[in-house]
Design a protein around this motif. Sequence first.
Motif, PDB file in Angstrom:
ATOM      1  N   THR A 127       0.806  -1.224   0.000  1.00  0.00           N
ATOM      2  CA  THR A 127       0.000   0.000   0.000  1.00  0.00           C
ATOM      3  C   THR A 127       0.834   1.266   0.000  1.00  0.00           C
ATOM      4  OG1 THR A 127      -0.061   0.214   2.391  1.00  0.00           O
ATOM      5  CG2 THR A 127      -1.740  -1.161   1.383  1.00  0.00           C
ATOM      6  N   ALA A 128       2.090   1.188   0.448  1.00  0.00           N
ATOM      7  CA  ALA A 128       2.930   2.372   0.654  1.00  0.00           C
ATOM      8  C   ALA A 128       2.210   3.394   1.522  1.00  0.00           C
ATOM      9  CB  ALA A 128       3.358   2.999  -0.665  1.00  0.00           C
ATOM     10  N   GLY A 129       1.279   2.915   2.315  1.00  0.00           N
ATOM     11  CA  GLY A 129       0.617   3.802   3.267  1.00  0.00           C
ATOM     12  C   GLY A 129      -0.461   4.677   2.667  1.00  0.00           C
ATOM     13  N   ALA A 130      -0.818   4.433   1.408  1.00  0.00           N
ATOM     14  CA  ALA A 130      -1.869   5.255   0.819  1.00  0.00           C
ATOM     15  C   ALA A 130      -3.192   4.990   1.532  1.00  0.00           C
ATOM     16  CB  ALA A 130      -2.001   4.918  -0.667  1.00  0.00           C
ATOM     17  N   TRP A 131      -3.867   6.050   1.929  1.00  0.00           N
ATOM     18  CA  TRP A 131      -5.143   5.877   2.627  1.00  0.00           C
ATOM     19  C   TRP A 131      -6.219   5.470   1.642  1.00  0.00           C
ATOM     20  CZ3 TRP A 131      -6.112  10.071   6.875  1.00  0.00           C
ATOM     21  CH2 TRP A 131      -5.002  10.080   7.743  1.00  0.00           C
ATOM     22  N   ILE A 132      -7.227   4.785   2.172  1.00  0.00           N
ATOM     23  CA  ILE A 132      -8.360   4.436   1.334  1.00  0.00           C
ATOM     24  C   ILE A 132      -9.471   5.452   1.599  1.00  0.00           C
ATOM     25  CG2 ILE A 132     -10.023   2.652   0.729  1.00  0.00           C
ATOM     26  CD1 ILE A 132      -7.962   0.622   1.748  1.00  0.00           C
ATOM     27  N   ASN A 133      -9.727   6.279   0.593  1.00  0.00           N
ATOM     28  CA  ASN A 133     -10.762   7.307   0.703  1.00  0.00           C
ATOM     29  C   ASN A 133     -11.968   6.885  -0.112  1.00  0.00           C
ATOM     30  OD1 ASN A 133      -9.284   9.439   2.163  1.00  0.00           O
ATOM     31  ND2 ASN A 133      -7.959   9.333   0.362  1.00  0.00           N
ATOM     32  N   ASN A 134     -12.951   7.762  -0.156  1.00  0.00           N
ATOM     33  CA  ASN A 134     -14.105   7.581  -1.035  1.00  0.00           C
ATOM     34  C   ASN A 134     -14.772   6.223  -0.860  1.00  0.00           C
ATOM     35  OD1 ASN A 134     -13.449  10.080  -2.150  1.00  0.00           O
ATOM     36  ND2 ASN A 134     -12.003   9.089  -3.558  1.00  0.00           N
ATOM     37  N   LEU A 135     -14.891   5.785   0.378  1.00  0.00           N
ATOM     38  CA  LEU A 135     -15.577   4.520   0.622  1.00  0.00           C
ATOM     39  C   LEU A 135     -17.049   4.687   0.267  1.00  0.00           C
ATOM     40  CD1 LEU A 135     -13.765   3.811   3.950  1.00  0.00           C
ATOM     41  CD2 LEU A 135     -13.639   2.366   1.928  1.00  0.00           C
ATOM     42  N   PRO A 136     -17.646   3.648  -0.328  1.00  0.00           N
ATOM     43  CA  PRO A 136     -19.020   3.813  -0.822  1.00  0.00           C
ATOM     44  C   PRO A 136     -20.034   4.005   0.314  1.00  0.00           C
ATOM     45  CG  PRO A 136     -18.303   1.539  -1.010  1.00  0.00           C
ATOM     46  CD  PRO A 136     -17.098   2.325  -0.609  1.00  0.00           C
ATOM     47  N   GLN A 137     -21.147   4.582  -0.058  1.00  0.00           N
ATOM     48  CA  GLN A 137     -22.279   4.727   0.861  1.00  0.00           C
ATOM     49  C   GLN A 137     -22.685   3.361   1.411  1.00  0.00           C
ATOM     50  OE1 GLN A 137     -24.857   7.334   1.587  1.00  0.00           O
ATOM     51  NE2 GLN A 137     -22.997   8.531   1.427  1.00  0.00           N
ATOM     52  N   GLY A 138     -23.031   3.309   2.660  1.00  0.00           N
ATOM     53  CA  GLY A 138     -23.571   2.079   3.206  1.00  0.00           C
ATOM     54  C   GLY A 138     -22.514   1.092   3.655  1.00  0.00           C
ATOM     55  N   TYR A 139     -21.219   1.432   3.410  1.00  0.00           N
ATOM     56  CA  TYR A 139     -20.154   0.522   3.799  1.00  0.00           C
ATOM     57  C   TYR A 139     -19.959   0.507   5.309  1.00  0.00           C
ATOM     58  CZ  TYR A 139     -15.333  -1.067   4.450  1.00  0.00           C
ATOM     59  OH  TYR A 139     -14.214  -1.707   4.882  1.00  0.00           O
ATOM     60  N   HIS A 140     -20.317   1.620   5.959  1.00  0.00           N
ATOM     61  CA  HIS A 140     -19.925   1.798   7.354  1.00  0.00           C
ATOM     62  C   HIS A 140     -20.797   1.029   8.336  1.00  0.00           C
ATOM     63  CE1 HIS A 140     -17.822   5.044   5.284  1.00  0.00           C
ATOM     64  NE2 HIS A 140     -16.878   4.677   6.117  1.00  0.00           N
ATOM     65  N   LEU A 141     -20.530  -0.275   8.355  1.00  0.00           N
ATOM     66  CA  LEU A 141     -21.279  -1.212   9.180  1.00  0.00           C
ATOM     67  C   LEU A 141     -21.263  -0.814  10.654  1.00  0.00           C
ATOM     68  CD1 LEU A 141     -22.671  -4.029   9.011  1.00  0.00           C
ATOM     69  CD2 LEU A 141     -20.456  -5.028   9.527  1.00  0.00           C
ATOM     70  N   ALA A 142     -20.085  -0.451  11.166  1.00  0.00           N
ATOM     71  CA  ALA A 142     -19.947  -0.191  12.593  1.00  0.00           C
ATOM     72  C   ALA A 142     -20.754   1.023  13.030  1.00  0.00           C
ATOM     73  CB  ALA A 142     -18.478   0.004  12.952  1.00  0.00           C
ATOM     74  N   GLN A 143     -21.064   1.898  12.059  1.00  0.00           N
ATOM     75  CA  GLN A 143     -21.772   3.113  12.440  1.00  0.00           C
ATOM     76  C   GLN A 143     -23.293   2.933  12.497  1.00  0.00           C
ATOM     77  OE1 GLN A 143     -20.647   6.514  10.110  1.00  0.00           O
ATOM     78  NE2 GLN A 143     -18.474   6.063  10.306  1.00  0.00           N
ATOM     79  N   LEU A 144     -23.808   1.827  11.977  1.00  0.00           N
ATOM     80  CA  LEU A 144     -25.252   1.594  12.045  1.00  0.00           C
ATOM     81  C   LEU A 144     -25.676   1.509  13.504  1.00  0.00           C
ATOM     82  CD1 LEU A 144     -25.615  -1.185   9.321  1.00  0.00           C
ATOM     83  CD2 LEU A 144     -25.943   1.274   9.052  1.00  0.00           C
ATOM     84  N   ARG A 145     -26.915   1.916  13.757  1.00  0.00           N
ATOM     85  CA  ARG A 145     -27.366   1.891  15.144  1.00  0.00           C
ATOM     86  C   ARG A 145     -28.721   1.225  15.277  1.00  0.00           C
ATOM     87  NH1 ARG A 145     -25.245   5.812  19.000  1.00  0.00           N
ATOM     88  NH2 ARG A 145     -23.275   6.547  18.168  1.00  0.00           N
ATOM     89  N   PRO A 146     -28.781  -0.112  15.163  1.00  0.00           N
ATOM     90  CA  PRO A 146     -30.070  -0.762  15.389  1.00  0.00           C
ATOM     91  C   PRO A 146     -30.488  -0.557  16.845  1.00  0.00           C
ATOM     92  CG  PRO A 146     -28.406  -2.303  14.560  1.00  0.00           C
ATOM     93  CD  PRO A 146     -27.703  -1.065  14.925  1.00  0.00           C
ATOM     94  N   LEU A 147     -31.755  -0.171  17.075  1.00  0.00           N
ATOM     95  CA  LEU A 147     -32.284   0.082  18.421  1.00  0.00           C
ATOM     96  C   LEU A 147     -31.459   1.125  19.168  1.00  0.00           C
ATOM     97  CD1 LEU A 147     -33.015  -3.593  19.540  1.00  0.00           C
ATOM     98  CD2 LEU A 147     -34.514  -2.026  18.311  1.00  0.00           C
ATOM     99  N   GLY A 148     -30.796   2.011  18.420  1.00  0.00           N
ATOM    100  CA  GLY A 148     -30.068   3.098  19.065  1.00  0.00           C
ATOM    101  C   GLY A 148     -28.718   2.739  19.624  1.00  0.00           C
ATOM    102  N   VAL A 149     -28.352   1.464  19.495  1.00  0.00           N
ATOM    103  CA  VAL A 149     -27.042   1.057  20.014  1.00  0.00           C
ATOM    104  C   VAL A 149     -26.121   0.785  18.828  1.00  0.00           C
ATOM    105  CG1 VAL A 149     -25.814  -0.707  21.331  1.00  0.00           C
ATOM    106  CG2 VAL A 149     -28.062   0.083  22.076  1.00  0.00           C
ATOM    107  N   PRO A 150     -24.888   1.321  18.857  1.00  0.00           N
ATOM    108  CA  PRO A 150     -23.997   1.122  17.711  1.00  0.00           C
ATOM    109  C   PRO A 150     -23.806  -0.354  17.388  1.00  0.00           C
ATOM    110  CG  PRO A 150     -23.042   2.677  19.238  1.00  0.00           C
ATOM    111  CD  PRO A 150     -24.275   2.152  19.886  1.00  0.00           C
TER     112      PRO A 150
END
Lengths: 369, 327, 329
Positions: free
Chosen positions: C151-174
């Motif tokens: 990777t040479a340390g290149a960051w991964i940007n522009n992640l697609p919509q809906g990818y952020h599983l950890a941020q979902l909050r079913p029943l208000g809990v992450p």
Amino acid sequence: MKKTLFTLLGLGVLLGSTSAIAQSTWDGGDDLPTAPLACDGTPGAAAAKEYDGAQPTNAPDRAGKQLTLVDIPKLIGIGYFGATSKGMQDAAKELGNVEVTTDGPTKANIDEQITFIDNYITRGVDGILFAANDTVAIAPVLKKALEAGIHVIGYDSNSTPDSREWFINQAEFNGIAKSMIDNIAKEIGEDGSFAIVTSTFTTPNQARWIAEMGAYAAQCYPNMEWLETVEAQEDNILSFNQASTLINKYGEDLDGIFGMTSVATPAAAEAVTQAGMCGKIAVVGLATPNAMRPYVKADCVKSVVLWNPVDLGYAAVYAARAAADGKLKPGSTELEAGKLGKLQVVNGSEILLGPPFVFDKSNIDDFDF
Amino acid sequence: MASAVAAPGHQDRYAGLKRHEVILLFVLIAAVAVLAFRSEQFLTTGNLLNQGRLLVEVGLMALPMTFIIITGGIDLSVGSIMGLCAILLGVFWQKLGLPLGAAIALALVVGALAGFVNGWFITRVGVPPLIMTLATLALYRGLAEGISQARSVRGYPDWFFGLGQGELWGVPTQLWLLLFFFVISAIVLTYTTFGRSLYAIGNNEVAARFSGIPVDGIKIAIYTMSGLMAGLAAWVFVSRVSTTRSDMGTGLELDVITAVVLGGTSIFGGTGTILGTALGVVLIQLLKNGLALSGVKGDGTIVVIGVILILSILVSDLLRRQRGAEH
Amino acid sequence: MAATMALPARASAGSRLRRFLFSQEGILLIAIIVLFVAVGAYNQRFLSANNLSTIFLGNAYIAVAAIGMSMVIVSGNIDVSVGSLIGVLATISGTIAVSGWPLWLAWTLPILAGMAISAVSGWLIAYLRVPSIVVTLGMLSILKGGLISVTAGAWINNLPQGYHLAQLRPLGVPMAVWFMIVLTALAAFWMRYSGFGRSIYAVGGNAEAARLAGIDRARTVFIVFVIHGFFAGIAAVLFATQLSVIQSTVPPNLELTVITASVVGGVSILGGTGTVIGSTLAAILIAAIGSSLVFINVSPYWLRAVQGLLILLTVLADLARRRKRARHR
């Protein structure tokens, strides 16, 4: 039972006593004098200074010949030094008679960096480009390189002047500080309060900037309140956690957050976004445009301060070429640096890249690094 | 008395270890040959002596680490102790105004004390070594940061750099120091009751206790020694790089442990030699250097070291078991 | 030591409660409560929903990784490469996501990759009998070096919509917190009541007895490492989907944090004892300590010193408890 109680008691005492060693702010902590710029931006009259760098001994005549350069940044594997490395490759391609390889430790470690430089001296290169993990610790090995007739050019973070020929200064410390504080003042007002997220307290550049920011804020915005500074390594998630914790801790009392590294700033912006505080808490910081684009586009971050690291690497290669060709020598007042034009020599043996650049919504799409 | 305990299986173990060192030596020679072929600067006196200068800190800490791992323990705090001693050396001298010599001596005392604290808790309170030194890994590093307030100490007088940057009879000064302790450690481990007790403790601690070996005292001694050596390494290091910072030695514990384990000391205790450790330290340093000289980048180098670590242990283990099966 | 595990579950409710309070899990729970009450009293905002969410969300991946680590340690092994492994897997996840493949692949392939990589370590350890510290020290270098050179340390940007599983909050809990709770509960139940779960303790506690009981040591250790890779994979996905960019480097000191959570949670480094509930509680405690230091204005210089002291105190409390029980027996 007694022992358990005793231990728990000890835990309580410990938690209590920690307030005794509590300190609210940290002033940058490197004991060097600060030189805040004038509030209205009048440039300070820089006294002309004699060349204070050092020249390689018995360097062979390399004018116009193929150059093999090695670039040893603080660490490899982070976006910032990826960008400087890209600039170096650009310059090498443009010049045609220069070859640059980037190599270095995988963690910002003075010891490993010294070992890397030492190896390249043995291997025999024409020039070394470095970004020092420690100003003083790197000096002996750089002097050794000079004694071996190798050209030594610093960029990003300096060594002691007597251990390298030139240093490409991306922006003066006090210039960065002024730009950071002025930009946050625009958003939070002259009596706002701010907190800082930095990498570690031992990182020299960050420590200098923070010290200069404190001095400049005290001089120009005496009512501004500096709440505290937290460490977050070069770690994305830790930076995010620390910024979130600051937001939770101060609530309404926190108006702005500074990110001091290209890792901390996007993480702070992310924390503000996820806390739903966009527009209420300003984020200003040093970062690369690609990492900040989503937040700037979403209007969560108004200004990102940075020099262009691609240009920084680019200038370093041009400086090495010019030094090898004998065009850049003690007494020179400027460096002809390709597409960057003429760069000023300041402060004895430093080549100034220019004033810090401020990215905002209007221009961020023009940059890709 | 200890020899009586160690006697069963002693012959086997000795032969097996010899095998590992022979293999390691073979790997070392092969590596040197290949690297010398790939880079003409590699096999030069100047380069090799210079590498000798660079490996001293890890080498110093690897010696007592060998002792500790032979007893079945581990010390993860050596890198932090090194950082703490480096900082205190500077603080004693600059902030408290002590003569530099006294500051060095005091820093060494603190190193020994830090190691003693590890040993005391491990033996008297019964905290497992891994947990104890994991805690002090954080604690000692924290103390270094707290005491120094993250400020670095610089501006040492010239004579101070003699140890880290100077030469004695054409060889880097600190290499003599390492050689001295290497010989002492090897003698202690091979020829003294103390050394044999270490193997006995590693093989079977309960049996060692019953046969009258002062297990607790010995453990406290080796952890104290580990702290002292980390202090010594701090002195060498500060003298070599001419400045003091609280983040010095971060992550060095893994380098030290890698060298010891590569040298054939079993992490389960009971086996290992100083010669093996020395070969491990040298092999890693020469690989790092030689690969760099022959154009392999740093990230490639650590991959190679990882592969060699696994393979060398694997091969010597397989050979030993094969030999065991023949018996 | 193994008593907590082996005792029959027939005791009365009162004595069961007392036994829980004096187990490592109980001590950790008390420590967490004391910490929350004390710091909350000092600064109420510490207990705000936002801050609790920060503490849990930002560290759930550590707790998840510590589940697998606990199993590895219980089986008498260790994995110091887990930080590098998570770094590699998170990068794989991000790379898949930005290359336009379906999102569920970005969430599941890293888990498979984690199991595959960990299976290699497990194979070397279980069948070729190379000590786990050797294999995983080697793996640490290989994964870290490999990641940087790719990777040479290149960051991964522009992640697609809906990818952020950890941020979902079913029943208000992450979501990350759901993962932490559910996985901990499942793993704890499985380790305690399934035949295989118990064989892990047997292999780590007394290999000879395990052999006599007909347990295949090599197979058990191998499977433990594959399971560990599974948890590392989930931890990596949570880690990767938490923020808008992926750093594609190895998070500094992550392996130490994960191992610390396991051992503070009561997993004996000698193998054979400990539970994943303890390791999850320990991960929470460590995270809460980090957050509370900011709240009680401890000078950040002393942060690491205080963390080290607290690890020590937790362990001392555990030792005191064990001694007491040993005396009463």
